[in-house]
Motif scaffolding. Structure first.
Motif, PDB file in Angstrom:
ATOM      1  N   GLN A  45       0.850  -1.189   0.000  1.00  0.00           N
ATOM      2  CA  GLN A  45       0.000   0.000   0.000  1.00  0.00           C
ATOM      3  C   GLN A  45       0.888   1.241   0.000  1.00  0.00           C
ATOM      4  N   ARG A  63      -1.016 -11.456   2.602  1.00  0.00           N
ATOM      5  CA  ARG A  63      -2.325 -11.963   2.197  1.00  0.00           C
ATOM      6  C   ARG A  63      -2.278 -13.479   2.177  1.00  0.00           C
ATOM      7  N   GLU A 150       7.830  -1.848  11.426  1.00  0.00           N
ATOM      8  CA  GLU A 150       6.690  -1.311  12.171  1.00  0.00           C
ATOM      9  C   GLU A 150       6.400  -2.186  13.377  1.00  0.00           C
ATOM     10  N   ASP A 180       3.517   1.661  15.186  1.00  0.00           N
ATOM     11  CA  ASP A 180       2.271   1.435  14.453  1.00  0.00           C
ATOM     12  C   ASP A 180       1.071   1.541  15.391  1.00  0.00           C
ATOM     13  N   GLU A 237      -2.823   6.806   9.136  1.00  0.00           N
ATOM     14  CA  GLU A 237      -3.375   5.589   8.536  1.00  0.00           C
ATOM     15  C   GLU A 237      -4.847   5.785   8.212  1.00  0.00           C
ATOM     16  N   GLY A 238      -5.335   5.058   7.244  1.00  0.00           N
ATOM     17  CA  GLY A 238      -6.775   5.014   6.987  1.00  0.00           C
ATOM     18  C   GLY A 238      -7.367   6.293   6.451  1.00  0.00           C
ATOM     19  N   GLY A 258      -3.843   5.281   2.800  1.00  0.00           N
ATOM     20  CA  GLY A 258      -5.270   4.986   2.891  1.00  0.00           C
ATOM     21  C   GLY A 258      -5.925   4.782   1.549  1.00  0.00           C
ATOM     22  N   PHE A 259      -7.187   4.361   1.621  1.00  0.00           N
ATOM     23  CA  PHE A 259      -7.935   4.002   0.417  1.00  0.00           C
ATOM     24  C   PHE A 259      -8.129   5.196  -0.517  1.00  0.00           C
ATOM     25  N   PRO A 264      -4.216  -1.688  -0.635  1.00  0.00           N
ATOM     26  CA  PRO A 264      -3.023  -2.507  -0.852  1.00  0.00           C
ATOM     27  C   PRO A 264      -3.192  -3.297  -2.161  1.00  0.00           C
TER      28      PRO A 264
HETATM   29  P1  C2E Z   1      -1.582  -2.377  10.097  1.00  0.00           P
HETATM   30  O1  C2E Z   1      -0.123  -2.667  10.094  1.00  0.00           O
HETATM   31  O2  C2E Z   1      -2.063  -1.272  10.933  1.00  0.00           O
HETATM   32  O3  C2E Z   1      -1.947  -2.175   8.568  1.00  0.00           O
HETATM   33  C1  C2E Z   1      -2.897  -1.272   8.090  1.00  0.00           C
HETATM   34  C2  C2E Z   1      -4.218  -1.959   7.800  1.00  0.00           C
HETATM   35  O4  C2E Z   1      -5.172  -0.963   7.475  1.00  0.00           O
HETATM   36  C3  C2E Z   1      -4.171  -2.906   6.593  1.00  0.00           C
HETATM   37  O5  C2E Z   1      -5.076  -3.980   6.840  1.00  0.00           O
HETATM   38  C4  C2E Z   1      -4.717  -2.024   5.477  1.00  0.00           C
HETATM   39  O6  C2E Z   1      -5.292  -2.741   4.412  1.00  0.00           O
HETATM   40  C5  C2E Z   1      -5.766  -1.238   6.224  1.00  0.00           C
HETATM   41  N1  C2E Z   1      -6.062   0.046   5.579  1.00  0.00           N
HETATM   42  C6  C2E Z   1      -5.221   0.844   4.905  1.00  0.00           C
HETATM   43  N2  C2E Z   1      -5.835   1.949   4.475  1.00  0.00           N
HETATM   44  C7  C2E Z   1      -7.115   1.878   4.900  1.00  0.00           C
HETATM   45  C8  C2E Z   1      -8.253   2.737   4.774  1.00  0.00           C
HETATM   46  O7  C2E Z   1      -8.211   3.814   4.175  1.00  0.00           O
HETATM   47  N3  C2E Z   1      -9.404   2.311   5.365  1.00  0.00           N
HETATM   48  C9  C2E Z   1      -9.494   1.134   6.025  1.00  0.00           C
HETATM   49  N4  C2E Z   1     -10.673   0.783   6.563  1.00  0.00           N
HETATM   50  N5  C2E Z   1      -8.432   0.290   6.168  1.00  0.00           N
HETATM   51  C10 C2E Z   1      -7.256   0.670   5.608  1.00  0.00           C
HETATM   52  P2  C2E Z   1      -4.681  -5.495   6.603  1.00  0.00           P
HETATM   53  O8  C2E Z   1      -3.826  -5.622   5.387  1.00  0.00           O
HETATM   54  O9  C2E Z   1      -5.930  -6.297   6.694  1.00  0.00           O
HETATM   55  O10 C2E Z   1      -3.750  -5.809   7.844  1.00  0.00           O
HETATM   56  C11 C2E Z   1      -4.265  -5.786   9.136  1.00  0.00           C
HETATM   57  C12 C2E Z   1      -3.176  -5.948  10.155  1.00  0.00           C
HETATM   58  O11 C2E Z   1      -2.553  -7.227  10.057  1.00  0.00           O
HETATM   59  C13 C2E Z   1      -2.038  -4.940   9.989  1.00  0.00           C
HETATM   60  O12 C2E Z   1      -2.407  -3.696  10.534  1.00  0.00           O
HETATM   61  C14 C2E Z   1      -0.939  -5.647  10.748  1.00  0.00           C
HETATM   62  O13 C2E Z   1      -1.080  -5.446  12.127  1.00  0.00           O
HETATM   63  C15 C2E Z   1      -1.210  -7.109  10.421  1.00  0.00           C
HETATM   64  N6  C2E Z   1      -0.333  -7.533   9.328  1.00  0.00           N
HETATM   65  C16 C2E Z   1      -0.520  -7.421   7.983  1.00  0.00           C
HETATM   66  N7  C2E Z   1       0.538  -7.936   7.304  1.00  0.00           N
HETATM   67  C17 C2E Z   1       1.419  -8.356   8.236  1.00  0.00           C
HETATM   68  C18 C2E Z   1       2.723  -8.982   8.174  1.00  0.00           C
HETATM   69  O14 C2E Z   1       3.302  -9.213   7.103  1.00  0.00           O
HETATM   70  N8  C2E Z   1       3.305  -9.296   9.380  1.00  0.00           N
HETATM   71  C19 C2E Z   1       2.712  -9.032  10.594  1.00  0.00           C
HETATM   72  N9  C2E Z   1       3.350  -9.378  11.708  1.00  0.00           N
HETATM   73  N10 C2E Z   1       1.511  -8.442  10.674  1.00  0.00           N
HETATM   74  C20 C2E Z   1       0.872  -8.104   9.521  1.00  0.00           C
END
Ligand code: C2E
Ligand code: MG
Ligand code: MG
Ligand code: MG
Length: 278
Positions: A45, A63, A150, A180, A237-238, A258-259, A264
């Motif tokens: 993203q 994913r 992060e 984060d 974020e977001g 953000g979106f 992403p």
């Molecule tokens: P995070 O690190 O806080 O990542 C940001 C999350 O917010 C991502 O969700 C992203 O898709 C979402 N997001 C970004 N922009 C927006 C927006 O404008 N609106 C909304 N509603 N959401 C937005 P995602 O990809 O589902 O990931 C969720 C969480 O999972 C991440 O939060 C992180 O804590 C964890 N995660 C994801 N990938 C990894 C990874 O490779 N390793 C680890 N340890 N944790 C991961």
């Protein structure tokens, strides 16, 4: 009637509990095979400069697509990976792929492009972590200043003594360090000030109702002001709409994610976006 209702509620509760246990067990056993079956991918993203709206970096987000269960959110499966001890292996895979991609984009001429990679609390507490990251960046040949890790606010405030030691090692390697989901945990300002941090990411729950919600306006303004005094780079974020972006820019937030700019997306789509943005 009340009695019957009560019993029904109890039964529903039991059934849903049973269902969630079953899903948990199924996810567990499928996760053991997911890496070797190549079911994981990384999406990226963009992080956007608040002033000129150019792409300055990306956050790598894992994913999982399972052929039968379908897509499962990292919010659901990361805790399971932590629980069964697989987070180290999967985390190492994420770091490897993200660094390879960073190398490609840096070599393509996007020399200042920064990649950020999430580390779970369990990974952060692993004493081999820093050495493993050091090995990857040296082998692939990337500038450590272009890689940001992060860590959630909750993770860094858990055992501050160990945090201090681990952050010092990560910093010595030359990495950037980001907090984060800021605002969702309980930070001690004294510790926050003493840690060698580079970036602070404001959790999206504070951004969602901007600029209409006056409490969130004050909170985000206060967080940004505090982060600026600590000389931290600030990412929101977001960010989903122009009104949020305008408010955050006025408060001197440095970057948006953000979106509004992009969800992403996969490596190929991201490369197209980069080319377009340049
Ligand atoms: P995070 O690190 O806080 O990542 C940001 C999350 O917010 C991502 O969700 C992203 O898709 C979402 N997001 C970004 N922009 C927006 C927006 O404008 N609106 C909304 N509603 N959401 C937005 P995602 O990809 O589902 O990931 C969720 C969480 O999972 C991440 O939060 C992180 O804590 C964890 N995660 C994801 N990938 C990894 C990874 O490779 N390793 C680890 N340890 N944790 C991961
Ligand atoms: Mg993150
Ligand atoms: Mg976050
Ligand atoms: Mg978050």
């Amino acid at each position: 009637n009340a009695k019957r209702q009560g019993r029904n509620i109890t039964r529903c509760y039991d059934a849903s509990m049973h269902e969630s246990t079953e899903r948990h067990m199924m996810l567990e056993s499928e996760l053991y095979k997911a890496l070797s079956k190549k079911q994981f991918t990384l999406h990226y993203q963009p992080r956007i400069n608040a002033i000129d709206k150019k792409i300055v970096g990306a956050e790598a987000l894992i994913r999982w697509h399972h052929p039968i269960i379908g897509d499962v959110s990292p919010v659901e499966f990361i805790p399971v990976l932590e629980e069964i001890g697989l987070i180290h292996e999967v985390g190492a895979w994420v770091m490897e792929v993200a660094c390879q991609q960073l190398k490609i984009w840096n070599d393509k001429g996007y020399t200042d492009f920064v990649m950020s990679v999430n580390l779970s609390a369990v990974q952060f507490r692993d004493t081999r972590l820093a050495q493993e990251i050091d090995e990857v960046i040296k082998r692939i040949g990337i500038n450590p200043q272009r890689l940001e890790v992060e860590l959630t606010e909750t993770a860094i405030m858990e055992d501050v003594g160990q945090t201090q030691a681990t952050l010092a090692v990560l910093k010595k390697i030359g990495l950037r360090i980001s907090v984060d989901d800021f605002g969702t945990g309980y930070s001690s300002l004294a510790y926050l000030r003493s840690f060698p941090l580079d970036t602070l990411k404001i959790d999206r729950t504070f951004v969602t109702e901007l600029p209409g919600n006056s409490e969130d306006r004050s909170l985000t303004s206060a967080i940004i002001a505090m982060a600026r005094s600590l000389k931290l780079h600030i990412v929101a974020e977001g960010v989903e709409n122009e009104a949020q972006a305008a408010f955050l820019l006025e408060k001197h937030c440095d970057e948006f994610q953000g979106f509004l700019y992009s969800r992403p997306i996969n490596q190929k789509a991201f490369t197209a976006l980069l080319t377009q943005s340049a």
